[in-house]
Design an enzyme around this catalytic site. Structure first.
Site, mmCIF file in Angstrom:
data_model
loop_
_atom_site.group_PDB
_atom_site.id
_atom_site.type_symbol
_atom_site.label_atom_id
_atom_site.label_comp_id
_atom_site.label_asym_id
_atom_site.label_seq_id
_atom_site.Cartn_x
_atom_site.Cartn_y
_atom_site.Cartn_z
ATOM 1 N N PRO A 97 51.628 27.949 44.355
ATOM 2 C CA PRO A 97 51.121 29.366 44.683
ATOM 3 C C PRO A 97 51.183 29.447 46.526
ATOM 4 O O PRO A 97 51.050 28.596 47.421
ATOM 5 C CB PRO A 97 49.935 29.465 44.831
ATOM 6 C CG PRO A 97 49.366 28.359 44.012
ATOM 7 C CD PRO A 97 49.798 27.564 44.102
ATOM 8 N N CYS A 98 51.798 30.833 46.231
ATOM 9 C CA CYS A 98 52.728 31.108 48.426
ATOM 10 C C CYS A 98 51.728 32.965 49.041
ATOM 11 O O CYS A 98 52.106 32.533 49.691
ATOM 12 C CB CYS A 98 54.311 31.179 47.997
ATOM 13 S SG CYS A 98 54.384 32.727 47.381
ATOM 14 N N GLN A 99 50.949 32.894 48.062
ATOM 15 C CA GLN A 99 50.421 34.380 49.022
ATOM 16 C C GLN A 99 49.965 33.774 50.067
ATOM 17 O O GLN A 99 49.627 34.669 50.884
ATOM 18 C CB GLN A 99 49.211 34.756 47.616
ATOM 19 C CG GLN A 99 50.242 34.991 46.182
ATOM 20 C CD GLN A 99 50.237 34.417 45.367
ATOM 21 O OE1 GLN A 99 49.842 32.936 45.532
ATOM 22 N NE2 GLN A 99 50.067 34.423 43.825
#
Length: 376
Positions: free
Chosen positions: A70-72
């Protein structure tokens, strides 16, 4: 000979589909998002679907482990909490699984902003984790436009291995980016931009769109807009959006069986451009020699490409354009009619743009003014 792979944080299968096209067979895919899992079940029939990476133990002996973690927490438009954020810290699960498994190659993908956020904290944590496990590594910022899609999308691709040379996979190809018009962005051609922004950024792209992104934190999709040469302003059809990530048309269509159609934009924004992962898969099978004799140790900030063979960390001077392709223009790429941008969206963007201090291409805002007058 078919080789085996497992995909963690698989999303809708961008890494996995590209590797499948290069001759790798998915043994299991792990994804927690219900809509993405539904797409995976339709597009990878018969492959075991795992739910939560935190429940995955050892995965046995496989050739490649993929993880688009995940890059959030790492994105330039997110909360910027960094690698220690609740979502991006899930990369530690990759290290846990690798410590219990027999995996030769690992491929990761994430946003370019991770090189700079909190002074590169994410990259340091990433490479340190692999070094502790005895892996060699290389990473590189790659622009999806090099692979025949008109989407200016810079992402970090990270390759690690126990005994091979990751540079021979990721850094051995390099090409010269095709020249663009020296006068800059012109409204005589197609201009892509983010209609949801305008005050501090707009993502202006000539003959392309800025990167597809997941949308707002409350689930509102935000596909990029395009100013057409005839003055029309619209957003791409979702079927063309599938293609802009290198998927077949309507790849994400199964998601509509369990959620609203607009969720497809989020799934695509979180995904990986398929032709890039296919190129990586083909390089894995046929690596090329990389000559790093002129590379120097990293000093200061993390560069756009780098590597370690276990005896230090070195900067590479590879470009973001690995292979030689002609630029594909968005006007030639689209197969479906764009949806006109609404009056509310258009006036909202113009209001923000005129209050801000951004420099826009000559005639750009005037063209949007004329579009608003036409649809008002």
């Amino acid at each position: 000979m078919t080789r085996s792979m497992v995909g963690l944080f698989a999303g809708i299968g961008g890494l996995e589909l590209g590797l499948a096209r290069a001759g790798y067979e998915s043994k299991a895919l792990c994804e927690i998002d219900p809509a993405a899992r539904h797409v995976l079940s339709a597009r990878f029939p018969g492959v075991e679907l795992l739910h939560d990476v935190r429940d995955v133990d050892q995965i046995g002996k496989i050739d490649v482990l993929c993880a688009g973690f995940p890059c959030q927490d790492l994105s330039s438009v997110g909360q910027k909490t960094g690698i220690s954020g609740s979502r991006s810290t899930l990369v530690d699960e990759v290290f846990r699984i690798l410590s219990q498994s027999d995996v030769e190659w690992v491929i990761l993908e994430n946003v370019r902003f991770m090189l700079h956020l909190n002074k590169g904290e994410a990259m340091d944590r990433l490479v340190s984790g692999f070094e502790r496990l005895g892996y060699r590594w290389a990473y590189r910022v790659i622009d999806s436009q090099a692979f025949g899609v008109p989407q200016r999308r810079h992402r970090v691709y990270f390759v690690a291995c126990r005994s091979g040379d990751p540079r021979a996979v990721l850094l051995s190809d390099d090409a010269v980016r095709p020249l663009v018009a020296p006068e800059g962005v012109s409204i005589e051609s197609h201009v892509g931009f983010y209609w949801t922004e305008g005050t501090y950024a707009a993502g202006i792209a000539q003959d392309a769109i800025p990167p597809l992104k997941a949308g707002s934190s409350i689930g509102i999709p935000s596909p990029p807009a395009i100013l057409f040469p005839d003055g029309m302003v619209g957003t791409p059809n979702i079927v063309d959006a599938d293609r802009l990530q290198g998927f077949d048309a309507d790849w994400t269509k199964p998601a509509e069986e369990i959620t609203k159609a607009s969720a497809r934009w989020r799934l695509l924004g979180n995904s990986v451009t398929v032709p890039v992962s296919e190129w990586l898969g083909r390089r894995l099978r046929r690596p090329k020699r990389y000559n790093g004799n002129q590379d120097r140790p990293i000093v200061g900030k993390w560069p756009n490409s780098a590597w370690s063979m276990g005896n230090g960390r070195f900067e590479s001077h590879c470009s973001d354009w690995p292979i030689s392709n002609n630029l594909v223009k968005i006007g030639d790429f689209l197969q479906h009619e764009a949806k006109p941008l609404s009056l509310k969206a258009s006036t909202g963007f113009l209001s923000r743009a005129k209050k801000g201090s951004l420099n826009f291409p000559p005639g750009f805002l005037s063209a949007l003014d004329r579009f608003v007058e036409r649809i008002a």
